[in-house]
Motif scaffolding. Structure first.
Motif, mmCIF file in Angstrom:
data_model
loop_
_atom_site.group_PDB
_atom_site.id
_atom_site.type_symbol
_atom_site.label_atom_id
_atom_site.label_comp_id
_atom_site.label_asym_id
_atom_site.label_seq_id
_atom_site.Cartn_x
_atom_site.Cartn_y
_atom_site.Cartn_z
ATOM 1 N N GLY A 2 0.811 -1.215 0.000
ATOM 2 C CA GLY A 2 0.000 0.000 0.000
ATOM 3 C C GLY A 2 0.843 1.264 0.000
ATOM 4 N N GLU A 3 1.896 1.279 0.835
ATOM 5 C CA GLU A 3 2.685 2.497 0.986
ATOM 6 C C GLU A 3 3.734 2.657 -0.113
ATOM 7 O OE1 GLU A 3 4.292 2.275 4.904
ATOM 8 O OE2 GLU A 3 2.332 2.350 5.889
ATOM 9 N N ARG A 4 4.449 1.572 -0.457
ATOM 10 C CA ARG A 4 5.609 1.698 -1.330
ATOM 11 C C ARG A 4 5.350 1.332 -2.783
ATOM 12 N NH1 ARG A 4 10.033 -1.312 2.541
ATOM 13 N NH2 ARG A 4 9.249 -0.484 4.525
ATOM 14 N N VAL A 5 4.275 0.581 -3.044
ATOM 15 C CA VAL A 5 3.932 0.243 -4.429
ATOM 16 C C VAL A 5 2.789 1.118 -4.920
ATOM 17 C CG1 VAL A 5 3.165 -1.579 -6.005
ATOM 18 C CG2 VAL A 5 4.737 -2.141 -4.130
ATOM 19 N N LEU A 6 1.727 1.240 -4.105
ATOM 20 C CA LEU A 6 0.554 2.018 -4.513
ATOM 21 C C LEU A 6 0.640 3.489 -4.129
ATOM 22 C CD1 LEU A 6 -2.248 -0.553 -3.572
ATOM 23 C CD2 LEU A 6 -1.126 -0.224 -5.782
ATOM 24 N N GLY A 7 1.595 3.834 -3.256
ATOM 25 C CA GLY A 7 1.754 5.232 -2.875
ATOM 26 C C GLY A 7 0.701 5.758 -1.924
ATOM 27 N N LEU A 8 0.062 4.897 -1.164
ATOM 28 C CA LEU A 8 -0.947 5.334 -0.202
ATOM 29 C C LEU A 8 -0.267 5.972 1.012
ATOM 30 C CD1 LEU A 8 -3.328 2.224 -0.315
ATOM 31 C CD2 LEU A 8 -3.550 4.378 -1.544
ATOM 32 N N PRO A 9 -0.989 6.788 1.781
ATOM 33 C CA PRO A 9 -0.380 7.445 2.943
ATOM 34 C C PRO A 9 0.134 6.433 3.964
ATOM 35 C CG PRO A 9 -2.510 8.426 2.410
ATOM 36 C CD PRO A 9 -2.394 7.202 1.569
ATOM 37 N N LYS A 10 1.256 6.731 4.589
ATOM 38 C CA LYS A 10 1.826 5.868 5.603
ATOM 39 C C LYS A 10 0.992 5.919 6.879
ATOM 40 C CE LYS A 10 6.205 5.719 6.366
ATOM 41 N NZ LYS A 10 6.477 4.300 6.048
ATOM 42 N N GLU A 11 1.014 4.833 7.622
ATOM 43 C CA GLU A 11 0.368 4.825 8.921
ATOM 44 C C GLU A 11 1.177 5.702 9.882
ATOM 45 O OE1 GLU A 11 -0.268 0.933 10.412
ATOM 46 O OE2 GLU A 11 -1.660 0.360 8.825
ATOM 47 N N PRO A 12 0.524 6.316 10.877
ATOM 48 C CA PRO A 12 1.252 7.167 11.832
ATOM 49 C C PRO A 12 2.287 6.357 12.608
ATOM 50 C CG PRO A 12 -1.127 7.484 12.008
ATOM 51 C CD PRO A 12 -0.930 6.295 11.123
ATOM 52 N N GLU A 13 3.476 6.937 12.790
ATOM 53 C CA GLU A 13 4.536 6.313 13.588
ATOM 54 C C GLU A 13 5.052 7.361 14.567
ATOM 55 O OE1 GLU A 13 7.298 3.343 11.538
ATOM 56 O OE2 GLU A 13 6.670 4.625 9.867
ATOM 57 N N THR A 14 4.456 7.386 15.744
ATOM 58 C CA THR A 14 4.793 8.428 16.720
ATOM 59 C C THR A 14 6.182 8.243 17.326
ATOM 60 O OG1 THR A 14 3.711 7.158 18.473
ATOM 61 C CG2 THR A 14 2.379 8.787 17.288
ATOM 62 N N ASP A 15 6.745 7.036 17.201
ATOM 63 C CA ASP A 15 8.042 6.782 17.826
ATOM 64 C C ASP A 15 9.186 6.743 16.820
ATOM 65 O OD1 ASP A 15 7.452 4.449 16.508
ATOM 66 O OD2 ASP A 15 7.643 3.133 18.249
ATOM 67 N N ARG A 16 8.945 7.143 15.578
ATOM 68 C CA ARG A 16 9.953 6.983 14.540
ATOM 69 C C ARG A 16 11.135 7.940 14.702
ATOM 70 N NH1 ARG A 16 9.947 4.320 9.709
ATOM 71 N NH2 ARG A 16 11.484 4.999 8.176
ATOM 72 N N THR A 17 10.925 9.107 15.277
ATOM 73 C CA THR A 17 11.976 10.126 15.307
ATOM 74 C C THR A 17 12.538 10.375 16.700
ATOM 75 O OG1 THR A 17 10.325 11.881 15.529
ATOM 76 C CG2 THR A 17 11.032 11.294 13.290
ATOM 77 N N ILE A 18 12.062 9.662 17.704
ATOM 78 C CA ILE A 18 12.562 9.897 19.060
ATOM 79 C C ILE A 18 13.624 8.867 19.418
ATOM 80 C CG2 ILE A 18 10.374 10.900 19.773
ATOM 81 C CD1 ILE A 18 9.736 8.303 21.233
ATOM 82 N N SER A 19 14.410 9.179 20.434
ATOM 83 C CA SER A 19 15.428 8.245 20.916
ATOM 84 C C SER A 19 14.776 6.919 21.300
ATOM 85 C CB SER A 19 16.136 8.833 22.136
ATOM 86 O OG SER A 19 16.842 7.841 22.844
ATOM 87 N N PHE A 20 15.456 5.810 20.985
ATOM 88 C CA PHE A 20 14.873 4.508 21.300
ATOM 89 C C PHE A 20 14.707 4.318 22.803
ATOM 90 C CE2 PHE A 20 14.819 -0.134 21.838
ATOM 91 C CZ PHE A 20 13.764 -0.443 20.994
ATOM 92 N N ARG A 21 15.532 4.987 23.582
ATOM 93 C CA ARG A 21 15.387 4.897 25.040
ATOM 94 C C ARG A 21 14.020 5.406 25.506
ATOM 95 N NH1 ARG A 21 20.209 3.785 27.551
ATOM 96 N NH2 ARG A 21 22.114 4.280 26.381
ATOM 97 N N GLU A 22 13.425 6.295 24.701
ATOM 98 C CA GLU A 22 12.137 6.884 25.073
ATOM 99 C C GLU A 22 10.936 6.126 24.521
ATOM 100 O OE1 GLU A 22 12.034 11.135 24.289
ATOM 101 O OE2 GLU A 22 14.224 11.120 24.100
ATOM 102 N N VAL A 23 11.200 5.117 23.697
ATOM 103 C CA VAL A 23 10.098 4.352 23.086
ATOM 104 C C VAL A 23 9.446 3.465 24.139
ATOM 105 C CG1 VAL A 23 9.516 2.585 21.379
ATOM 106 C CG2 VAL A 23 11.172 4.375 20.814
ATOM 107 N N ARG A 24 8.141 3.537 24.190
ATOM 108 C CA ARG A 24 7.411 2.706 25.143
ATOM 109 C C ARG A 24 7.406 1.249 24.673
ATOM 110 N NH1 ARG A 24 1.933 5.980 26.960
ATOM 111 N NH2 ARG A 24 2.970 7.819 27.878
ATOM 112 N N ALA A 25 7.552 0.360 25.627
ATOM 113 C CA ALA A 25 7.519 -1.075 25.336
ATOM 114 C C ALA A 25 6.426 -1.730 26.166
ATOM 115 C CB ALA A 25 8.861 -1.707 25.628
ATOM 116 N N GLY A 26 5.606 -2.568 25.503
ATOM 117 C CA GLY A 26 4.539 -3.217 26.225
ATOM 118 C C GLY A 26 5.016 -4.424 27.004
#
Length: 395
Positions: free
Chosen positions: A371-395
């Motif tokens: 959907g995203e890379r072949v059809l060019g549809l909008p990407k799903e939100p990724e709120t943790d993509r640009t923050i330090s991994f130390r700050e990423v919440r883990a379940g």
């Protein structure tokens, strides 16, 4: 060299060297046909598109396909690994020069067993969330963590490993890619029982396992790009073919096995069955053409989202063929065991189809990629993509 000259040379070489060893190899670990594969490698037929420096012949894609077809017609394995050997292709593109000189020839001859150390209990579909860590030490890295769903880990010599080397960078930019030696203290492999009653999958525990300096692939902290290349080759293989019946005695094999089975059980004249047969055969033909297109676009050291189409299509094909095989057998499909090979194979293939739906990235992940890379549809939100991994919440 003309196409005809090439065809004659390959045919003559096979006539002089091919002894009719088993052409199909499904087990993990070192390939029992390695002596033959080494001959194919040394003759330049294993990777005909690669330069002579790397055991190839520098042929064009069109002429390399002549080599592959000639081998296939003879039933001889080993040719065309420049399109199918995910281990060797990844190593050639990214390994350090000293390690590459050692490992690439071994991979082309199947002289080392390999496994994939990607997924973790908390990082399956989102591989960028891996928490296995690789800490710098003199001479290399010490690795601590856990991997799961690792096929062939019990007999592997190396594992292609992704581990976190920078905890302050965003999650995609703090990962490095290694060839981890598996036969060492600190590597514990435990088998996982599958629904097919096999134990191909394993969980792997890493406790201060050592990765030598030269076993880093690509730049430090730049393993995400290496991983995309490796995944493209893996999906290419999974989209191109799939595991067949386990018993080997449950009926016809090959692309038209379903047609032969319908004839065998006396249901080929049923118009509804014929329509379903035509559908699965058409899917296989279309998928083969799409996979050939994707492989043609896959340059060394790159990735292609089109591979996800083939991988997703093969998953659908396997599930549909399993359903149709069960329908063809009717009440017979309720039986099992070696005394009922057709039913045994139908049940095994029905259960094993889920392997392709999950391994190499789930069907859902493939749909996202398409959907995203072949059809060019909008990407799903990724709120943790640009923050330090130390700050990423883990379940």
């Amino acid at each position: 060299m003309t196409d005809e000259d090439l065809r004659i040379e390959v045919t003559s070489w096979l006539a002089a060297h091919w002894t009719g060893l088993p052409a199909h190899h499904e087990s993990f670990g070192r390939d029992p046909r390695s002596a033959w594969l080494a001959q194919v490698r040394d003759a330049g037929w294993a990777v005909p598109r690669w330069p002579a420096e790397w055991h190839g012949r520098g042929l064009s894609d069109a002429q390399a396909r002549i080599v592959e077809r000639t081998f296939a017609e003879a039933g001889a394995p080993g040719a065309g690994q420049d399109r199918t050997n995910l281990w060797a292709n990844t190593a050639l593109a990214y390994a350090t020069e000293p390690f590459k000189r050692v490992i690439v020839p071994q991979l082309l001859a199947g002289e080392v067993g390999m496994c994939l150390l990607y997924s973790e209990p908390g990082a399956g579909s989102d591989l960028a969330a891996v928490r296995t860590r690789a800490d710098r030490v003199p001479g290399g890295w010490r690795v601590t963590g856990q991997k799961v769903w690792t096929s062939g880990a019990a007999v592997a010599d190396y594992g292609m490993l992704i581990a976190r080397t920078d905890w302050d960078a965003p999650k995609h930019r703090g990962i490095s890619f290694f060839f981890l030696p598996m036969r060492q203290p600190g590597v514990t492999v435990r088998p996982l029982r599958q629904i097919t009653d096999e134990t191909h999958f394993n969980e792997v525990f890493l406790d201060d396992a050592l990765v030598p300096e030269e076993n880093l692939l690509g730049p430090l902290h730049g393993g995400w790009r290496v991983l995309q290349t490796a995944l493209a080759y893996e999906r290419s293989v999974m989209g191109d073919s799939a595991r067949g019946p386990r018993s080997g005695a449950g009926g016809p094999k090959g692309d038209h096995a379903m047609i032969a089975l319908a004839r065998e059980v006396g249901r080929l004249a049923d118009p509804v069955i014929r329509q379903d047969l035509a559908q699965v055969v058409a899917w296989r033909v279309l998928n083969r053409l799409n996979t050939e297109r994707a492989k043609a676009e896959l340059a060394q050291g790159t990735s292609s989202p089109i591979m996800s189409l083939g991988k997703l299509a093969m998953s659908r094909i396997l599930h549909e063929e399993a359903r149709l095989r069960t329908r063809l057998l009717g009440p017979e499909s309720l039986l099992e065991g070696p005394d009922h090979p057709r039913a045994e194979d139908a049940n095994f293939l029905s259960l094993n189809a889920y392997f392709t739906s999950i391994g190499g990235g789930t069907d859902q992940i493939q749909r996202n990629i398409i959907g995203e890379r072949v059809l060019g549809l909008p990407k799903e939100p990724e709120t943790d993509r640009t923050i330090s991994f130390r700050e990423v919440r883990a379940g």
